[in-house]
Scaffold this motif. Structure first.
Motif, PDB file in Angstrom:
ATOM      1  N   GLY A 220      -4.060  11.317   2.515  1.00  0.00           N
ATOM      2  CA  GLY A 220      -4.744  10.905   1.289  1.00  0.00           C
ATOM      3  C   GLY A 220      -3.863  10.711   0.082  1.00  0.00           C
ATOM      4  N   ARG A 221      -2.803  11.507  -0.035  1.00  0.00           N
ATOM      5  CA  ARG A 221      -1.952  11.406  -1.223  1.00  0.00           C
ATOM      6  C   ARG A 221      -0.667  10.602  -0.976  1.00  0.00           C
ATOM      7  NH1 ARG A 221      -2.952  14.171  -6.056  1.00  0.00           N
ATOM      8  NH2 ARG A 221      -5.125  14.797  -6.058  1.00  0.00           N
ATOM      9  N   GLN A 222      -0.689   9.702  -0.026  1.00  0.00           N
ATOM     10  CA  GLN A 222       0.455   8.805   0.165  1.00  0.00           C
ATOM     11  C   GLN A 222       0.320   7.666  -0.853  1.00  0.00           C
ATOM     12  OE1 GLN A 222       0.941   7.102   4.079  1.00  0.00           O
ATOM     13  NE2 GLN A 222       2.582   5.738   3.423  1.00  0.00           N
ATOM     14  N   MET A 223       0.923   7.863  -2.015  1.00  0.00           N
ATOM     15  CA  MET A 223       0.751   6.922  -3.119  1.00  0.00           C
ATOM     16  C   MET A 223       1.976   6.043  -3.357  1.00  0.00           C
ATOM     17  SD  MET A 223      -2.290   7.540  -4.171  1.00  0.00           S
ATOM     18  CE  MET A 223      -3.550   8.786  -4.369  1.00  0.00           C
ATOM     19  N   SER A 224       3.105   6.363  -2.780  1.00  0.00           N
ATOM     20  CA  SER A 224       4.319   5.601  -3.064  1.00  0.00           C
ATOM     21  C   SER A 224       4.261   4.210  -2.445  1.00  0.00           C
ATOM     22  CB  SER A 224       5.537   6.354  -2.528  1.00  0.00           C
ATOM     23  OG  SER A 224       5.877   7.426  -3.363  1.00  0.00           O
ATOM     24  N   GLY A 225       4.829   3.262  -3.186  1.00  0.00           N
ATOM     25  CA  GLY A 225       4.815   1.877  -2.736  1.00  0.00           C
ATOM     26  C   GLY A 225       3.450   1.235  -2.938  1.00  0.00           C
ATOM     27  N   TYR A 226       3.266   0.046  -2.386  1.00  0.00           N
ATOM     28  CA  TYR A 226       1.967  -0.619  -2.435  1.00  0.00           C
ATOM     29  C   TYR A 226       1.066  -0.068  -1.337  1.00  0.00           C
ATOM     30  CZ  TYR A 226       4.182  -4.101  -5.473  1.00  0.00           C
ATOM     31  OH  TYR A 226       4.847  -4.723  -6.494  1.00  0.00           O
ATOM     32  N   ALA A 227      -0.228   0.038  -1.610  1.00  0.00           N
ATOM     33  CA  ALA A 227      -1.206   0.589  -0.660  1.00  0.00           C
ATOM     34  C   ALA A 227      -1.618  -0.501   0.325  1.00  0.00           C
ATOM     35  CB  ALA A 227      -2.409   1.145  -1.413  1.00  0.00           C
ATOM     36  N   LEU A 228      -0.697  -0.865   1.218  1.00  0.00           N
ATOM     37  CA  LEU A 228      -0.919  -2.001   2.111  1.00  0.00           C
ATOM     38  C   LEU A 228      -1.977  -1.709   3.182  1.00  0.00           C
ATOM     39  CD1 LEU A 228       2.753  -3.258   2.620  1.00  0.00           C
ATOM     40  CD2 LEU A 228       1.068  -3.946   0.908  1.00  0.00           C
ATOM     41  N   GLU A 229      -2.322  -0.437   3.373  1.00  0.00           N
ATOM     42  CA  GLU A 229      -3.358  -0.119   4.362  1.00  0.00           C
ATOM     43  C   GLU A 229      -4.690  -0.791   4.036  1.00  0.00           C
ATOM     44  OE1 GLU A 229      -3.472   3.369   1.375  1.00  0.00           O
ATOM     45  OE2 GLU A 229      -1.982   2.027   2.301  1.00  0.00           O
ATOM     46  N   HIS A 230      -4.902  -1.131   2.769  1.00  0.00           N
ATOM     47  CA  HIS A 230      -6.164  -1.769   2.383  1.00  0.00           C
ATOM     48  C   HIS A 230      -6.225  -3.235   2.829  1.00  0.00           C
ATOM     49  CE1 HIS A 230      -7.369   1.761   0.267  1.00  0.00           C
ATOM     50  NE2 HIS A 230      -6.335   1.721  -0.547  1.00  0.00           N
ATOM     51  N   LEU A 231      -5.098  -3.762   3.314  1.00  0.00           N
ATOM     52  CA  LEU A 231      -5.081  -5.146   3.801  1.00  0.00           C
ATOM     53  C   LEU A 231      -5.391  -5.246   5.286  1.00  0.00           C
ATOM     54  CD1 LEU A 231      -1.922  -6.497   1.907  1.00  0.00           C
ATOM     55  CD2 LEU A 231      -4.323  -6.540   1.205  1.00  0.00           C
ATOM     56  N   LEU A 232      -5.606  -4.118   5.948  1.00  0.00           N
ATOM     57  CA  LEU A 232      -5.914  -4.151   7.376  1.00  0.00           C
ATOM     58  C   LEU A 232      -7.318  -4.701   7.605  1.00  0.00           C
ATOM     59  CD1 LEU A 232      -4.459  -0.675   8.394  1.00  0.00           C
ATOM     60  CD2 LEU A 232      -3.518  -2.929   8.962  1.00  0.00           C
ATOM     61  N   PRO A 233      -7.506  -5.462   8.653  1.00  0.00           N
ATOM     62  CA  PRO A 233      -8.853  -6.000   8.934  1.00  0.00           C
ATOM     63  C   PRO A 233      -9.900  -4.902   9.070  1.00  0.00           C
ATOM     64  CG  PRO A 233      -7.196  -7.050  10.326  1.00  0.00           C
ATOM     65  CD  PRO A 233      -6.504  -5.933   9.625  1.00  0.00           C
ATOM     66  N   GLU A 234      -9.523  -3.795   9.715  1.00  0.00           N
ATOM     67  CA  GLU A 234     -10.486  -2.717   9.908  1.00  0.00           C
ATOM     68  C   GLU A 234     -10.836  -1.999   8.605  1.00  0.00           C
ATOM     69  OE1 GLU A 234      -6.437  -1.125  11.481  1.00  0.00           O
ATOM     70  OE2 GLU A 234      -7.508  -3.035  11.305  1.00  0.00           O
ATOM     71  N   ARG A 235     -10.089  -2.271   7.554  1.00  0.00           N
ATOM     72  CA  ARG A 235     -10.399  -1.682   6.244  1.00  0.00           C
ATOM     73  C   ARG A 235     -11.005  -2.712   5.291  1.00  0.00           C
ATOM     74  NH1 ARG A 235      -6.986   3.456   4.392  1.00  0.00           N
ATOM     75  NH2 ARG A 235      -6.333   4.252   6.412  1.00  0.00           N
ATOM     76  N   GLY A 236     -11.323  -3.872   5.835  1.00  0.00           N
ATOM     77  CA  GLY A 236     -12.064  -4.858   5.059  1.00  0.00           C
ATOM     78  C   GLY A 236     -11.228  -5.759   4.179  1.00  0.00           C
TER      79      GLY A 236
END
Length: 943
Positions: A220-236
């Motif tokens: 949850g607190r992995q804040m460094s860099g850009y939050a690219l996980e939000h670009l995954l298809p499974e995350r919408g």
């Protein structure tokens, strides 16, 4: 025309009306709450989204970087830049709409988090994330850093609470997010308005799914860099959430739709004690099973600082241990909440369950002030940000803390650890010796070692503050080259010209470049004040300011004072932080070049009321009143001074002369135009000199009715009580005698030299004050308490005297000096006269609040049966400040913040308690009421 002037001209021509290109404004915005100093070319304060788009367009055309800024509380150097700084806090600071049914709010980026809470509260709603700077941080800044706060476990991060964003990308594209691209089977047409950038970002993500899935969103607190996980298809494919935490490097926010939540009906705070901070870290994952809304860790070192700064009573009783977890459980079913709290408590070595909101708030306050209080290390050295925000998966926190403590010891560093232990996030400021040769290298070596350690635990360089200038260079220690290349690819899509916040995240500046402390020189020679707690260094004193910005918050509701001028003007230059920044630039000598006499310095200090509110309310202990006195002393030493320095600054001398012919003196003061010649605002009604001084009354009375028995007490007869308000002295004598004391006064007239101090006539002040301390030293040496009647003068004996005089001389007097309430409350067997049925509106004097504290007075009044409403803030007169030409309007505005509205609302029988002569003068001048001193309130009810 230079680049800055050309850009300023174009901005104004295109409709931006609030463009600041003066050296004062550049100095004010040269730093945020970080270690970094980057003076901008100019500052603009936009009023609309159109202004933002225009600024980005023109910066791109002029090839000048642009940095967005909210409250300036960024800790990693995220909100400073070398080009144009866009300050959103001045104009774009509104809550535009609250939709109670949808539980959303539409806000501008400059709205303060606490203002959003006030707007949502009538609907029973709130914004979930609550960082410790919530009273002054902006929603735009929270979105920029993906701020979290103490209750992330219950409410989520800022990214979890954003429903939509409007922004302008670095290439000028207007974005209205989210766009539903996740459901599209083919790339969106890039020529459709606002869809070109999201479509390109989606394509980049689809080509790099393996890297994103394995390296991002791991905890949850992995804040460094850009939050690219939000670009995954499974995350919408959520581009809006990608922008949250991008630190203003991709787009500039113009509007946000945020989600609101309801507060649970019941809360319980469980405090768990442990042997050390690592043991608390070990225990934190076990607490998570009970679904806490918060799980915070603090260490005995920070608790000790709270006790030292705020007094022993500031820390409520804690369970046994040297470290503690603060676990909050909440819900709508009280029994269920208490049952969960009991289960949490059973897991600790020692535990305390707190359900009283007032007691819980006192405990949370320790944590809330952590960022500022930790600005001084346990070793007494200045402590700095830079590695204040690392996080690891919570199950690894205890082990990480042990290794981190060993790393600190190996580098010879100390700090005050605390943090969001349920999230695995540790906050700490470290006493890296940046002011010494080799300091920046030590800073670099430690940060590289610390980053290597946290990466080894699968952690994040930042857990909520962002990477900024402090950690962006270290990202390759945490991510693969493929991930670093992805950051650059995303940046190129949104901001191909590298206009927005360059040097952050992508193509970073070196972490040891642009450091503020090494650029400052020591200032130790020729100073008038001792700066005892700063090694005699004025430079170190002004660099106490870490930029946390509490001076920009309204602290008056909880009895705070700082910073009355900022509350009146809302200008950064009129805040404690703003003044500190200008003084820091003066010491640096590159942006503010005129030394003590710099116009920028005097502009920033002009509206400082010398209230000393910052000395107690600022977590770092800034004393701007002292710094202003020093500046005025250095500026006018051996030179002609402003008229007010001769008239108001030397008031005790004129009062002594007036006492010989008070009627004539009062008549003279009423001559039209005469006060104005002395630097007094023509709208001010001056107080009259008493026909008989207090000393004359006391000497006349002594042979007739002076008691022979009783405990001796020395009255410190100040100028104001003696010459303007002798009735207060008489009331004090009555109360003391009734309490079994035998008051006495010194043989010679006394003066604390306050008026000389406030106008920077410090050589004369030292002489005058030295005579007074010498006169009182005999009583102090005999153990006789010295009672002050005027709070500001009492504060001089308790505080300023130690800065102006030898501590060996002033110390005994300071230790024996008491307020009336302090003396009476410590008198065995004394009981106050009954104040049952008395309603009191109390305006504590600022110096009373800052130096002595007003808690003893409040306790005395309540024990006597009074119903007390304590006001915060300053009365606005502040000695000579509100009387001087040029200050009247601000003086009245300060009084209108709390004092005057409270007086207007008070019933006719309400006592307006104001021990300070300035406070009573302001009340009499601006209202139909008169102020009452504590001694008068008590004396009137004696049998």
């Amino acid at each position: 025309m230079d680049r800055a002037a050309a850009l300023a001209t174009d901005l104004r021509r295109r409709g931006l009306t609030d463009v600041l290109d003066d050296s004062t404004s550049r100095a004010l915005h040269s730093s945020d709450a970080s270690l970094y100093r980057v003076p901008p070319l100019l500052v603009a304060r936009p009023r609309s989204a159109e202004d933002v788009a225009t600024a980005i367009e023109l910066c791109a055309r002029h090839e000048i970087p642009l940095t967005a800024r909210g409250g300036g509380t960024s800790v990693a150097g995220n909100a400073v830049g070398p080009g144009l700084v866009l300050d959103f806090s001045r104009h774009m600071n509104q809550v535009l709409h609250v939709d109670a049914e949808a539980r959303t709010a539409v806000v501008q980026p400059g709205v303060v988090q606490a203002a959003l809470q006030r707007a949502a509260a009538p609907y029973g709603l709130r914004f979930g994330p609550d960082p410790s700077t919530h009273t002054r941080c902006t929603i735009g800044g929270m979105i920029g850093n993906n701020a979290c706060g103490s209750r992330t476990l219950g409410y989520g991060r800022t990214s979890d609470n954003v429903a939509g964003l409007k922004a302008v990308a670095g290439d000028g594209t207007a974005l209205d997010l989210p766009l539903d691209l996740a459901s599209q089977s083919a790339p969106a047409a890039p020529d459709l308005p606002g869809q070109g950038i999201p479509a390109a970002v989606r394509d980049l993500a689809m080509a790099n799914l393996a890297t994103i899935r394995t390296e991002f969103g791991r905890f949850g607190r992995q804040m460094s860099g850009y939050a690219l996980e939000h670009l995954l298809p499974e995350r919408g494919f959520d581009v809006a959430r990608l922008l949250v935490g991008s630190e203003g490097t991709l787009a500039v926010l113009t509007e946000a739709t945020v989600r609101l939540v309801t507060d649970p009906a019941h809360r319980a705070l469980v405090v768990l004690g442990y042997a050390d901070i690592a043991a608390a870290g070990d225990a934190a994952p076990g607490v998570l099973a009970h679904r806490p809304t918060a799980c915070e860790g603090i260490d005995a070192r920070i608790v000790d600082v709270v006790r030292l700064r705020r007094g022993p009573g500031a820390v409520p009783p804690l369970p046994r241990g040297a470290a503690w977890l603060f676990a909050e459980v909440a819900g709508d079913d009280e029994a269920e909440v208490l049952e969960r709290a009991a289960r949490v408590a059973a897991g600790g070595e020692d535990a305390l369950v707190v359900t009283d909101p007032v007691k819980a708030a006192a405990l949370w306050r320790i944590r809330e002030d952590g960022a500022g209080l930790s600005g001084r290390s346990p070793a007494g050295r200045p402590a700095h940000a830079g590695w204040e925000d690392a996080a690891v998966p919570p199950e690894m926190l205890g082990r990480y803390l042990r290794d981190f403590e060993a790393l600190l010891a190996g580098h010879g560093l100390t700090g005050l650890p605390y943090g969001h232990f349920g999230d695995g996030c540790l906050h700490i400021r470290l006493d890296v010796p940046l002011d010494r040769p080799g300091g920046p290298k030590e800073f670099r070596d430690f940060l590289v070692a610390a980053a290597t350690l946290v990466a080894g635990y699968g952690g994040s360089l930042s857990g909520e503050h962002g990477d900024g200038r402090a950690r962006s260079e270290l990202l390759p220690l945490m991510y693969s080259q493929a991930a670093i290349d992805l950051f650059a690819g995303v940046k190129a899509i949104f901001d191909p010209g590298d206009v927005l916040n360059p040097g952050v995240l992508v193509r970073p500046r070196p972490l040891d470049a642009d450091l503020r402390i090494p650029a400052a020189r020591p200032v130790r020679e020729g100073l008038a004040l001792a700066y005892r707690h700063d090694g005699g260094d004025f430079g170190q004193a002004v660099h106490r300011c870490t930029g946390v910005g509490k001076c920009r918050a309204d602290n008056t509701a909880t009895g705070g004072v700082m910073c009355p001028s900022y509350l009146a003007t809302k200008e950064e230059k009129d805040s404690t932080r703003g003044r500190a920044r200008v003084l820091q630039e003066m010491i640096n000598g590159s942006g503010v070049t005129g030394g003590w006499r710099s116009p920028e310095v005097h502009e920033a200090l002009d509206l400082c009321l010398s209230c000393k509110g910052c000395a107690s309310d600022c977590p770092t202990g800034i004393d701007m009143a002292a710094y202003k006195s020093e500046v005025l002393h250095q500026t006018y030493k051996g030179r002609v001074r402003p008229l007010a320095h001769y008239s108001l600054g030397r008031l005790p001398r004129w009062a002594r002369l007036a006492s010989r012919m008070p009627r004539a003196a009062n008549a003279l003061m009423r001559v039209p135009g005469l006060p104005a010649l002395a630097g007094v605002d023509r709208r001010r009604a001056l107080p009259e000199f008493a026909r008989e001084t207090f000393r004359a009354w006391f000497e006349r009375r002594r042979p007739m009715s002076s008691p022979t028995g009783g405990r001796p007490v020395m009255l410190f007869v100040d100028t104001f009580t003696d010459h303007f308000a002798p009735e207060i002295g008489r009331a004090t004598v009555k109360v003391l005698e009734a309490a079994g004391y035998r008051p006495r006064i010194s043989e010679r007239r006394q003066c604390c030299a306050l008026t000389w101090i406030s106008t920077g006539q410090l050589d004369a002040a030292r002489t005058v004050l030295g005579r007074t301390v010498a006169e009182l030293a005999e009583a102090a040496g005999e153990g006789v308490p010295i009672v002050g009647m005027e709070p500001s003068c009492t504060a001089v004996l308790r505080s300023d005297a130690l800065e102006l005089l030898d501590e060996a001389v002033a110390g005994p007097v300071a230790r024996m000096t008491r307020t009336l309430a302090e003396l009476l409350s410590g008198t065995p067997g004394w009981r106050p006269p009954s104040l049952d049925g008395v309603t009191v509106v109390a305006q504590p004097h600022c110096h009373h609040h800052a130096v002595m504290g007003w808690e003893q007075d409040l306790r005395l009044l309540r024990e006597a049966g009074a119903q007390v409403s304590r006001l915060g803030g300053c009365c606005g007169l502040a000695g000579n400040f509100g009387v001087e030409k040029g200050h009247y309007d601000v003086s009245v505005a300060v009084a209108e913040h709390q004092l005057l509205p409270a007086i207007r609302q008070a019933g006719p029988g309400t006592a307006v308690l104001a021990d300070g002569f300035s406070c009573r003068t302001q009340i009499a001048d601006l209202s139909a009421r008169t102020g009452t001193h504590l001694a008068q309130l008590l004396a009137d009810r004696l049998p």
